[in-house]
Design an enzyme around this catalytic site. Structure first.
Site, PDB file in Angstrom:
ATOM      1  N   ILE A  85      29.831   2.371  -0.187  1.00 42.41           N
ATOM      2  CA  ILE A  85      29.901   2.538   1.260  1.00 42.41           C
ATOM      3  C   ILE A  85      28.503   2.854   1.782  1.00 42.41           C
ATOM      4  O   ILE A  85      27.889   3.843   1.368  1.00 42.41           O
ATOM      5  CB  ILE A  85      30.889   3.665   1.643  1.00 42.41           C
ATOM      6  CG1 ILE A  85      32.248   3.441   0.958  1.00 42.41           C
ATOM      7  CG2 ILE A  85      31.027   3.720   3.161  1.00 42.41           C
ATOM      8  CD1 ILE A  85      32.919   2.123   1.266  1.00 42.41           C
ATOM      9  N   LYS A  86      28.006   2.017   2.682  1.00 43.41           N
ATOM     10  CA  LYS A  86      26.649   2.194   3.199  1.00 43.41           C
ATOM     11  C   LYS A  86      26.644   3.215   4.340  1.00 43.41           C
ATOM     12  O   LYS A  86      27.355   3.060   5.334  1.00 43.41           O
ATOM     13  CB  LYS A  86      26.087   0.866   3.695  1.00 43.41           C
ATOM     14  CG  LYS A  86      25.782  -0.113   2.578  1.00 43.41           C
ATOM     15  CD  LYS A  86      25.325  -1.463   3.097  1.00 43.41           C
ATOM     16  CE  LYS A  86      23.887  -1.457   3.510  1.00 43.41           C
ATOM     17  NZ  LYS A  86      23.409  -2.830   3.819  1.00 43.41           N
ATOM     18  N   ILE A  87      25.807   4.234   4.178  1.00 52.07           N
ATOM     19  CA  ILE A  87      25.641   5.280   5.181  1.00 52.07           C
ATOM     20  C   ILE A  87      24.163   5.375   5.522  1.00 52.07           C
ATOM     21  O   ILE A  87      23.321   5.447   4.618  1.00 52.07           O
ATOM     22  CB  ILE A  87      26.147   6.641   4.653  1.00 52.07           C
ATOM     23  CG1 ILE A  87      27.666   6.578   4.405  1.00 52.07           C
ATOM     24  CG2 ILE A  87      25.809   7.773   5.618  1.00 52.07           C
ATOM     25  CD1 ILE A  87      28.244   7.851   3.812  1.00 52.07           C
TER      26      ILE A  87
END
Length: 368
Positions: A138-140
């Protein structure tokens, strides 16, 4: 298989593709890239999805069903993108099962939440649950508000790709956020070996911004520094990584089964046509890192790339020397980093709006 890409992989660099579409998945193209071009992972963003959705009919049936069910545009975008990522994860599952770190597919939290910690956490949890594959990342974004979100979701066992990192100081904060999350996960009794992470350090955008300022200064000394800032900045970042990975804090986590948060070189497509189109690959070869490339760069390296050995390890002082010279000619590098982060978050948000507009157009077409 390309000999040059094979050599890059043998040097310890994981080759990830910066692109994904349903067409790549369904035609077998993505699987072919794994076989023929040593690709072992994929990164995505809303702009990539917008291009995929607008350029093909493979989404029409799913869009029509969602429209018939009364789904709102955000729901449609969520369902389309998570479906693609889920299917890509399945393609890369054998890679994930046979390697310690690769076979990963990234998907971003909603970009307009970049300055909202709690909403970012909620978005990350929703994406993790919807994709429901252990090899998704998950890209944050590495905003100040993103840092506690990185810690919180890591502590819950969610694997993260931290994006939009431009400078050494923020990168150190990202690594601290990851380690804090691992420590909290350990305290909660989670299996640390299930958690993966990469830290996406942006490269070419640094040269684009610095070169523009060097052109404005215009002296011979300044112009001689063009094309040097991005790699120098990356050398500093890797030096910070070397420090953290050698620390007692990290060793305690590694002994408990934790995996390192690998550096990922992002934005490695060369934007200046005067520069060699593979420079951000060749100059950043170092074991246990990731280079995520647009297909144009991947093909260029397959054709004429060079692997000249590890040009990164132990070179932080060389990077510092270049940035010092930039300061001497009048470049305020801290301002460069602030501008890049601001622009990065702005582009991050605009790309989401672009995706929403594209999905809206597809929904309208479906309703006709």
């Amino acid at each position: 298989m390309s000999d040059k890409l094979k050599a890059l992989a043998e040097a310890g660099v994981s080759i990830w593709l910066d692109d994904l579409s349903r067409e790549r998945v369904e035609t077998g193209n993505l699987a072919e890239l794994v076989k023929d071009k040593s690709v072992v992972g994929v990164t995505t963003n809303p702009t990539i999805f917008a291009a995929a959705i607008s350029n093909g009919e493979r989404y029409d049936e799913q869009v029509a069903k969602l429209v018939a069910a009364g789904a709102a545009v955000d729901k449609v975008a969520f369902e389309l993108t998570t479906e693609d990522v889920r299917n890509a994860c399945d393609i890369f599952a054998p890679v994930a099962q046979s390697t310690a770190h690769d076979g990963r597919v990234s998907i971003e939290v909603e970009p307009d939440l970049a300055n909202d910690t709690e909403a970012t956490i909620a978005s990350a949890k929703a994406l993790w649950a919807a994709v429901d594959r252990p090899n998704v990342l998950i890209k944050i974004p590495a905003t100040l508000e993103g840092l506690p979100a990185i810690t919180a979701v890591t502590a819950e066992g969610i694997s993260v790709n931290v994006t939009l990192i431009f400078g050494e100081e923020r990168y150190r904060e990202v690594m601290d956020a990851y380690l804090t999350g691992l420590e909290q996960a350990k305290e909660a009794g989670r299996d640390l070996s299930d958690i993966r992470s990469v830290a996406s350090f942006f490269v070419s955008r640094v040269d684009s911004e610095v070169d523009k300022r060097l052109d404005d200064i215009g002296t011979d000394v300044a112009l001689a520094l063009k094309g040097k800032a991005a790699v120098a900045n990356a050398l500093l970042a890797y030096g910070a990584y070397e420090e953290v990975i050698a620390s007692e804090r990290w060793r305690a986590l590694a002994d408990a089964g934790a995996h390192p948060q690998r550096p990922l070189w992002a934005s490695t497509g060369v934007k200046n046509p005067d520069y060699k189109d593979t420079m951000y690959v060749t100059q950043l070869v170092v074991p246990e890192t990731v280079n995520t490339m647009p297909e144009k760069t991947l093909d260029a390296f397959a054709d004429h790339g060079e692997v000249l050995g590890d040009l990164v390890t132990g070179k932080a002082s060389e990077g510092r020397a270049v940035l010092d010279r930039l300061g001497e000619v009048g470049i305020d590098f801290l301002d460069v980093l602030q501008v890049l982060e601001h622009e990065g978050v702005d582009k991050f948000k605009k790309s989401w709006f672009e995706l929403v507009e594209t999905v809206e157009a597809q929904m309208a077409k479906s309703a006709r």
